[in-house]
Scaffold this motif. Structure first.
Motif, PDB file in Angstrom:
ATOM      1  N   THR A  89      47.293 -23.119  88.681  1.00 53.54           N
ATOM      2  CA  THR A  89      47.647 -23.705  87.394  1.00 53.54           C
ATOM      3  C   THR A  89      47.091 -25.123  87.323  1.00 53.54           C
ATOM      4  O   THR A  89      47.219 -25.896  88.266  1.00 53.54           O
ATOM      5  CB  THR A  89      49.183 -23.751  87.238  1.00 53.54           C
ATOM      6  N   GLU A 102      33.522 -26.977  80.055  1.00 52.85           N
ATOM      7  CA  GLU A 102      34.668 -26.497  80.844  1.00 52.85           C
ATOM      8  C   GLU A 102      35.933 -27.286  80.496  1.00 52.85           C
ATOM      9  O   GLU A 102      37.028 -26.750  80.555  1.00 52.85           O
ATOM     10  CB  GLU A 102      34.410 -26.666  82.342  1.00 52.85           C
ATOM     11  N   THR A 128      37.065 -28.377  77.653  1.00 56.59           N
ATOM     12  CA  THR A 128      37.790 -27.893  76.474  1.00 56.59           C
ATOM     13  C   THR A 128      38.365 -26.489  76.675  1.00 56.59           C
ATOM     14  O   THR A 128      39.176 -26.041  75.871  1.00 56.59           O
ATOM     15  CB  THR A 128      36.873 -27.894  75.230  1.00 56.59           C
ATOM     16  N   LYS A 129      37.956 -25.806  77.737  1.00 56.12           N
ATOM     17  CA  LYS A 129      38.460 -24.449  77.993  1.00 56.12           C
ATOM     18  C   LYS A 129      39.845 -24.445  78.609  1.00 56.12           C
ATOM     19  O   LYS A 129      40.526 -23.424  78.586  1.00 56.12           O
ATOM     20  CB  LYS A 129      37.505 -23.693  78.931  1.00 56.12           C
ATOM     21  N   VAL A 130      40.242 -25.562  79.219  1.00 58.34           N
ATOM     22  CA  VAL A 130      41.537 -25.615  79.893  1.00 58.34           C
ATOM     23  C   VAL A 130      42.375 -26.775  79.382  1.00 58.34           C
ATOM     24  O   VAL A 130      41.858 -27.703  78.758  1.00 58.34           O
ATOM     25  CB  VAL A 130      41.380 -25.742  81.435  1.00 58.34           C
ATOM     26  N   LYS A 131      43.664 -26.708  79.643  1.00 57.10           N
ATOM     27  CA  LYS A 131      44.584 -27.798  79.323  1.00 57.10           C
ATOM     28  C   LYS A 131      45.680 -27.792  80.391  1.00 57.10           C
ATOM     29  O   LYS A 131      45.736 -26.883  81.225  1.00 57.10           O
ATOM     30  CB  LYS A 131      45.175 -27.620  77.922  1.00 57.10           C
ATOM     31  N   SER A 185      47.334 -24.495  82.001  1.00 55.25           N
ATOM     32  CA  SER A 185      46.458 -23.312  81.980  1.00 55.25           C
ATOM     33  C   SER A 185      46.421 -22.653  83.350  1.00 55.25           C
ATOM     34  O   SER A 185      46.320 -23.325  84.370  1.00 55.25           O
ATOM     35  CB  SER A 185      45.025 -23.704  81.601  1.00 55.25           C
ATOM     36  N   ILE A 195      44.194 -20.509  85.753  1.00 52.32           N
ATOM     37  CA  ILE A 195      42.769 -20.226  85.844  1.00 52.32           C
ATOM     38  C   ILE A 195      42.412 -19.560  87.168  1.00 52.32           C
ATOM     39  O   ILE A 195      43.179 -19.593  88.127  1.00 52.32           O
ATOM     40  CB  ILE A 195      41.916 -21.500  85.672  1.00 52.32           C
ATOM     41  N   VAL A 246      39.642 -18.445  82.431  1.00 53.54           N
ATOM     42  CA  VAL A 246      40.956 -18.894  81.983  1.00 53.54           C
ATOM     43  C   VAL A 246      41.799 -17.660  81.736  1.00 53.54           C
ATOM     44  O   VAL A 246      41.498 -16.845  80.863  1.00 53.54           O
ATOM     45  CB  VAL A 246      40.845 -19.750  80.695  1.00 53.54           C
ATOM     46  N   LYS A 247      42.856 -17.504  82.529  1.00 52.90           N
ATOM     47  CA  LYS A 247      43.719 -16.328  82.415  1.00 52.90           C
ATOM     48  C   LYS A 247      44.793 -16.536  81.364  1.00 52.90           C
ATOM     49  O   LYS A 247      45.240 -15.585  80.716  1.00 52.90           O
ATOM     50  CB  LYS A 247      44.343 -16.007  83.771  1.00 52.90           C
ATOM     51  N   GLU A 248      45.230 -17.777  81.226  1.00 48.45           N
ATOM     52  CA  GLU A 248      46.288 -18.103  80.253  1.00 48.45           C
ATOM     53  C   GLU A 248      46.082 -19.535  79.817  1.00 48.45           C
ATOM     54  O   GLU A 248      46.108 -20.458  80.629  1.00 48.45           O
ATOM     55  CB  GLU A 248      47.650 -17.930  80.925  1.00 48.45           C
ATOM     56  N   TYR A 249      45.834 -19.757  78.533  1.00 51.88           N
ATOM     57  CA  TYR A 249      45.513 -21.091  78.025  1.00 51.88           C
ATOM     58  C   TYR A 249      46.758 -21.904  77.791  1.00 51.88           C
ATOM     59  O   TYR A 249      47.748 -21.490  77.310  1.00 51.88           O
ATOM     60  CB  TYR A 249      44.696 -20.972  76.748  1.00 51.88           C
TER      61      TYR A 249
END
Length: 98
Positions: free
Chosen positions: A19, A59, A61-64, A67, A69, A95-98
């Motif tokens: 995470t 990359e 912007t793909k995660v927060k 997230s 991953i 990314v499995k869960e944003y």
């Protein structure tokens, strides 16, 4: 899959899941081949601990924060006695869960 603790002792071919926590503000860096890109440090956490994760360009912007991953075929780098993980040129960030 390896844990964050195991990844710190590996150089490449790292498959890890965790995470994202504590993303730092992105900064702009100059590239060796010319031009610039954004880079951001985040921390990937799992049951074994945490490891610094370096995110480049899109990359970021793909995660927060929060997230979940998966990094496939990642690698580690040591800079100023701190190990950081990256996906590198041949790796994959999922990314499995944003």
């Amino acid at each position: 899959m390896v844990t964050t603790a195991e990844a710190k002792n590996m150089r490449n071919k790292i498959d890890i899941e965790g995470t994202v926590e504590r993303m730092e503000a992105p900064r702009t860096v100059n590239l060796k081949m010319g031009g610039t890109t954004d880079v951001c440090n985040a921390f990937l956490v799992d049951a074994a601990g945490e490891i610094k994760l370096t995110l480049w360009g899109d990359e970021i912007t793909k995660v927060k924060n929060g997230s979940k991953i998966l990094i496939k075929n990642g690698y580690t780098n040591t800079f100023k006695n701190e190990v950081s993980l990256g996906k590198g040129k041949y790796g994959e960030l999922i990314v499995k869960e944003y």
